[in-house]
Design an enzyme around this catalytic site. Structure first.
Site, PDB file in Angstrom:
ATOM      1  N   LYS A 113      65.415  51.855  39.906  1.00  0.00           N
ATOM      2  CA  LYS A 113      65.477  53.394  40.209  1.00  0.00           C
ATOM      3  C   LYS A 113      66.320  53.449  41.488  1.00  0.00           C
ATOM      4  O   LYS A 113      66.153  54.815  41.823  1.00  0.00           O
ATOM      5  CB  LYS A 113      63.722  53.464  40.235  1.00  0.00           C
TER       6      LYS A 113
HETATM    7  C1  LIG Z   1      61.682  52.482  35.222  1.00  0.00           C
HETATM    8  C2  LIG Z   1      62.094  50.862  35.012  1.00  0.00           C
HETATM    9  C3  LIG Z   1      62.070  50.415  33.451  1.00  0.00           C
HETATM   10  C4  LIG Z   1      62.807  51.302  32.291  1.00  0.00           C
HETATM   11  O1  LIG Z   1      64.044  51.878  32.971  1.00  0.00           O
HETATM   12  P1  LIG Z   1      64.450  53.555  31.997  1.00  0.00           P
HETATM   13  O2  LIG Z   1      64.753  53.657  32.188  1.00  0.00           O
HETATM   14  O3  LIG Z   1      62.998  54.333  31.644  1.00  0.00           O
HETATM   15  O4  LIG Z   1      63.700  52.836  30.622  1.00  0.00           O
HETATM   16  C5  LIG Z   1      62.425  49.128  33.761  1.00  0.00           C
HETATM   17  N1  LIG Z   1      61.712  47.855  35.007  1.00  0.00           N
HETATM   18  C6  LIG Z   1      61.079  48.721  35.687  1.00  0.00           C
HETATM   19  C7  LIG Z   1      61.518  47.794  36.989  1.00  0.00           C
HETATM   20  C8  LIG Z   1      61.332  50.032  36.178  1.00  0.00           C
HETATM   21  O5  LIG Z   1      60.810  50.424  37.543  1.00  0.00           O
END
Ligand SMILES: *Cc1c(COP(=O)(O)O)cnc(C)c1O
Length: 498
Positions: A113
């Site tokens: 993120k």
């Molecule tokens: C948010 C997140 C995801 C999922 O990503 P999306 O964009 O919501 O599909 C997968 N792995 C981790 C570690 C995340 O923080």
């Protein structure tokens, strides 16, 4: 370049407005009117560029009203060696022949993120300046763990912003809580909510809709805004690393011009994998986008049957950042695949809201299945994938990335495809260290130990370093001690803002 709503109402807006608003006034998502295509010359040139130069060039295509200087300031402010512990920002690691791991977790919070939330605050404040909006933006976040910390790090000390994060007191891990309550920065507030994630989320939604808060803040020249993953400003930076990874593969000679690649993405809200789809539309030759889910396998079912049905039991898994039943960004994909048919999209989204499900037509399903392949991984399979990859390939996966590897293996077995493949790795193994330790260490070694002790054991057993942002947590000063109830959240926000 203008942006339109996936529900078809309202006038097209410029990028700055789409980023500032986050969601379109009709409840739809902002989508670029047309997707820019990069030509061969640019792809070749990018081979010689670093990550920041690639990012600036791609962002410029979507943000034509931003000057080159504004884009450079955003890009270099976000992706630099103070925030990222790898010079390449998103390094591509070869796991074995024709199989690569794209590590997206070298930012300050050790999860992917950061790739978007390090730059979003800069895009947001630049957008406000361009629109002549002098308000201070108050970002409200309800978090089940990862997003809150990444948003805090992204908005920390960004002029013209304040950030307030609510987390459920009983709903986050020890490490996650410690990451948030030790947060530094002069414009940050964190509060624990006595309740679960839904309580915190509902509380934040009520504050966004509260006339009382809106009016009080307007009097202080402040506006509320959100940092959630439907904002175009979060999706756009994610397109960059897929293009960058492709350019790396071309540069190293792994693939020839025109040769296709697969991307495997551990998916929750469908944001990350949608960014890979946009990279494909921009000219990256993609064979399959492999959508990997955990036991909350609503997307697996959708991609295989055309029915999106959120009426199912919510499962708590060891890949908690994918424990999601409404994958909001899917709306953007359907808008693209139907040729911008806002009427059909609006109907499906209405069905979802009223009946908890929708079914797309055969033609749309065919288009989905031409490009996507989907399956899911149980917790036991995820642990087995971590164990096997560590023992056979000497690479330590986090639980989310392990879901991706397990689903990729299912795809290989089903499709017999050995096309070059890139796995999006979304977190450091130490971010979800307890579950990773359970997969690679003997149970008696970890029984009864604290999360921090387990991280040290994992580090000692694997010879890998705990990322600094996690290692120092235990000794860091606790700066945020506010505890509130769902009913008092509004009051808490106002008290933070005096
Ligand atoms: C948010 C997140 C995801 C999922 O990503 P999306 O964009 O919501 O599909 C997968 N792995 C981790 C570690 C995340 O923080």
């Amino acid at each position: 370049m203008r942006y339109i709503s996936s529900r078809g109402q309202g006038q097209p807006v410029e990028a700055a407005e789409a980023i500032l608003k986050g969601i379109a006034p009709d409840g739809g998502l902002f989508v670029p009117e047309a997707i820019p295509v990069l030509d061969k010359v640019i792809f070749n040139a990018m081979g010689e560029w670093n990550y920041q130069q690639r990012a600036a060039s791609i962002l410029k295509q979507y943000l034509p009203e931003f000057s080159n200087e504004e884009i450079d300031i955003c890009v270099h402010g976000a992706y630099n060696r103070d925030s990222f512990d790898d010079e390449q920002i998103a390094p591509l690691i070869m796991l074995k022949e024709h199989l690569y791991i794209l590590e997206l977790w070298h930012g300050p919070t050790s999860a992917f993120k950061d790739m978007a939330l390090q730059i979003l605050p800069r895009l947001l404040t630049t957008s406000a300046r361009k629109l002549g909006d002098m308000s201070e933006f108050v970002i409200l976040v309800a978090t089940s763990g990862d997003t809150g910390k990444a948003a805090l790090e992204g908005f920390k000390d960004v002029d013209g912003t304040r950030i307030i994060v609510f987390y459920p007191r009983e709903g986050v891990s020890q490490v996650q809580e410690r990451q948030m309550v030790t947060q530094e920065g002069r414009n940050v507030n964190v509060a624990a909510v006595k309740g679960n994630f839904d309580d915190a989320q509902t509380g934040v939604k009520q504050i966004f809709a509260s006339r009382n808060v809106i009016n009080l803040l307007a009097g202080q020249n402040r506006k509320m805004s959100s940092a959630n993953s439907i904002n175009w400003g979060r999706l756009l930076p994610q397109i960059v690393y897929y293009i960058s990874a492709y350019v790396e593969l071309r540069q190293s000679g792994e693939i020839a011009e025109g040769e296709t690649v697969n991307f495997v993405v551990p998916t929750g809200n469908f944001g990350n994998i949608l960014a890979a789809y946009y990279a494909g539309r921009m000219g990256v030759p993609i064979n399959k986008l492999i959508c990997a889910s955990n036991a909350n396998n609503v997307l697996t079912e959708f991609i295989n049957t055309g029915v999106y049905d959120r009426q199912r039991k919510f499962e708590k898994t060891i890949s908690p950042s994918m424990d999601i039943l409404i994958s909001s960004n899917l709306e953007r994909l359907l808008f693209e695949l139907t040729g911008h048919d806002a009427v059909r999209i609006s109907q499906w989204m209405k069905d979802l809201q009223q009946n908890g499900q929708y079914r797309v037509d055969e033609e749309t399903l065919k288009k989905v299945r031409a490009l996507f392949w989907a399956d899911y991984s149980s917790d036991a399979e995820t642990r087995a994938a971590i164990n096997k990859t560590w023992n056979q390939d000497n690479y330590l996966l986090d639980t989310h990335t392990a879901v991706a590897i397990d689903v990729y293996n299912k795809y290989r077995a089903a499709a017999g495809d050995d096309c070059t493949t890139v796995i999006a790795s979304t977190a450091s193994p130490f971010k979800f260290g307890s579950s990773v330790a359970e997969a690679v260490l003997k149970p008696d070694k970890i029984q009864g130990r604290s999360e921090f002790e387990i991280l040290r054991l994992l580090s000692a057993a694997t010879g890998l370093q705990i990322p600094p942002g996690i290692e120092n947590l235990e000794s860091k000063e606790i700066r945020h001690r506010t505890v509130t109830t769902p009913d008092e959240m509004e009051q808490t926000v106002l008290s933070f803002l005096v």
